[in-house]
Design an enzyme around this catalytic site. Structure first.
Site, mmCIF file in Angstrom:
data_model
loop_
_atom_site.group_PDB
_atom_site.id
_atom_site.type_symbol
_atom_site.label_atom_id
_atom_site.label_comp_id
_atom_site.label_asym_id
_atom_site.label_seq_id
_atom_site.Cartn_x
_atom_site.Cartn_y
_atom_site.Cartn_z
ATOM 1 N NE ARG A 120 19.833 76.080 80.235
ATOM 2 C CZ ARG A 120 21.092 76.031 80.003
ATOM 3 N NH1 ARG A 120 21.544 75.856 78.841
ATOM 4 N NH2 ARG A 120 22.100 74.667 79.895
ATOM 5 C CG ASN A 180 25.813 62.934 84.168
ATOM 6 O OD1 ASN A 180 25.522 62.944 83.236
ATOM 7 N ND2 ASN A 180 26.813 63.741 84.719
ATOM 8 C CG HIS A 229 31.806 62.984 84.186
ATOM 9 N ND1 HIS A 229 31.675 64.067 82.978
ATOM 10 C CD2 HIS A 229 33.259 63.472 84.763
ATOM 11 C CE1 HIS A 229 33.054 64.831 83.319
ATOM 12 N NE2 HIS A 229 33.843 64.467 84.066
ATOM 13 C CB ALA A 235 21.812 72.800 91.486
ATOM 14 N N GLY A 236 24.510 71.446 91.138
ATOM 15 C CA GLY A 236 26.231 71.356 90.470
ATOM 16 C C GLY A 236 26.857 70.779 89.362
HETATM 17 C C1 GRF Z 1 30.501 59.598 77.766
HETATM 18 O O1 GRF Z 1 31.341 59.503 77.625
HETATM 19 C C2 GRF Z 1 29.069 60.450 78.885
HETATM 20 O O2 GRF Z 1 30.328 60.656 80.200
HETATM 21 C C3 GRF Z 1 30.255 61.723 77.737
HETATM 22 O O3 GRF Z 1 29.869 61.736 77.058
HETATM 23 C C4 GRF Z 1 29.487 60.219 76.453
HETATM 24 C C5 GRF Z 1 28.657 59.831 75.360
HETATM 25 O O4 GRF Z 1 28.802 58.643 74.703
HETATM 26 N N1 GRF Z 1 29.593 62.988 78.790
HETATM 27 P P1 GRF Z 1 27.355 58.116 74.227
HETATM 28 O O5 GRF Z 1 26.948 59.665 73.732
HETATM 29 O O6 GRF Z 1 26.498 57.992 74.826
HETATM 30 O O7 GRF Z 1 27.959 57.244 72.908
#
Ligand code: GRF
Length: 211
Positions: free
Chosen positions: A76, A118, A120, A153-154
């Site tokens: 990894r 990121n 989420h 890192a989390g």
């Molecule tokens: C999004 O909701 C993102 O936050 C999650 O996966 C989805 C990705 O959607 N981790 P896309 O590939 O941008 O349509």
């Protein structure tokens, strides 16, 4: 404390994807529609797997792509270093993990931790991980949403940049709720990337300051 350098040209953005790439598409559209005023350009799209719509979206937009698959490396850590190298080749000012379903490691974070964001699909710190929508529904919360944050890192634990709430409806299943969250998420991500690119930012502990 980490701070973004001042720049006069558009911020160079590398986007990482694992799936359909609708968040990527929103960024590509913002760049195409906003031009120089948007303040950012997508210089490459990377993925951890082949054959996904996210890569096809990049190709249609004429953006270079690369694929870095975990199974092609002995460890990894080697995969992580290779991913960091592939991203570095495009000299990004910002890296956007937009539905990239891998946890990056120390090599990647050392190189890009202070400039990787990121998105989420939950209101962090509630419901981190790969099933944020499902977990929020199962918990019975009435309001969930989405979070754009810097990576650390989390798992989905880095400094939060922006959040927006989405109300849960009685009839919601995971797919319906996720689609409504993604409508909001795409807009929020486009807004955050543009602001970070145009205005710069400082990260102090858990606080992100955008002037
Ligand atoms: C999004 O909701 C993102 O936050 C999650 O996966 C989805 C990705 O959607 N981790 P896309 O590939 O941008 O349509």
């Amino acid at each position: 404390m980490a701070a973004a350098p001042e720049r006069t040209s558009p911020a160079r953005v590398v986007v990482l994807v694992s799936g359909s790439g609708t968040n990527l598409q929103a960024l590509l559209d913002a760049v195409a529609e906003g031009g120089a005023a948007y303040g950012a350009e997508v210089v490459a799209v990377g993925a951890d797997r082949d054959g996904i719509e996210g890569l096809r979206r990049a190709e249609r937009a004429g953006v270079p792509t690369f694929v870095c698959r975990v199974r092609d490396f002995a460890t990894r850590a080697e995969w992580d270093a290779a991913l960091a190298g592939a991203v570095a080749a495009h000299r990004p000012d910002l890296v956007v993990s937009a539905g990239f379903m891998k946890i990056v490691g120390t090599a990647f974070l050392a190189a890009f931790g202070d400039r990787t964001i990121n998105t989420h699909p939950a209101l962090l710190p509630s419901f981190p991980g790969a099933h944020g929508v499902r977990d929020a529904l199962a918990h019975g919360v009435r309001v969930t949403g989405c979070t754009v944050h810097f990576m650390d890192a989390g798992v989905d634990s880095g400094p939060i940049i922006a959040q927006e709430a989405v109300a849960i409806r009685e009839a919601d299943d995971e797919a319906a709720l996720h689609e409504r969250i993604k409508d909001v998420e795409r807009r929020l991500l486009v807004d955050v990337v543009g602001r970070l690119a145009r205005d710069g930012y400082r990260i102090e502990g858990r606080k992100v300051h955008i002037p």
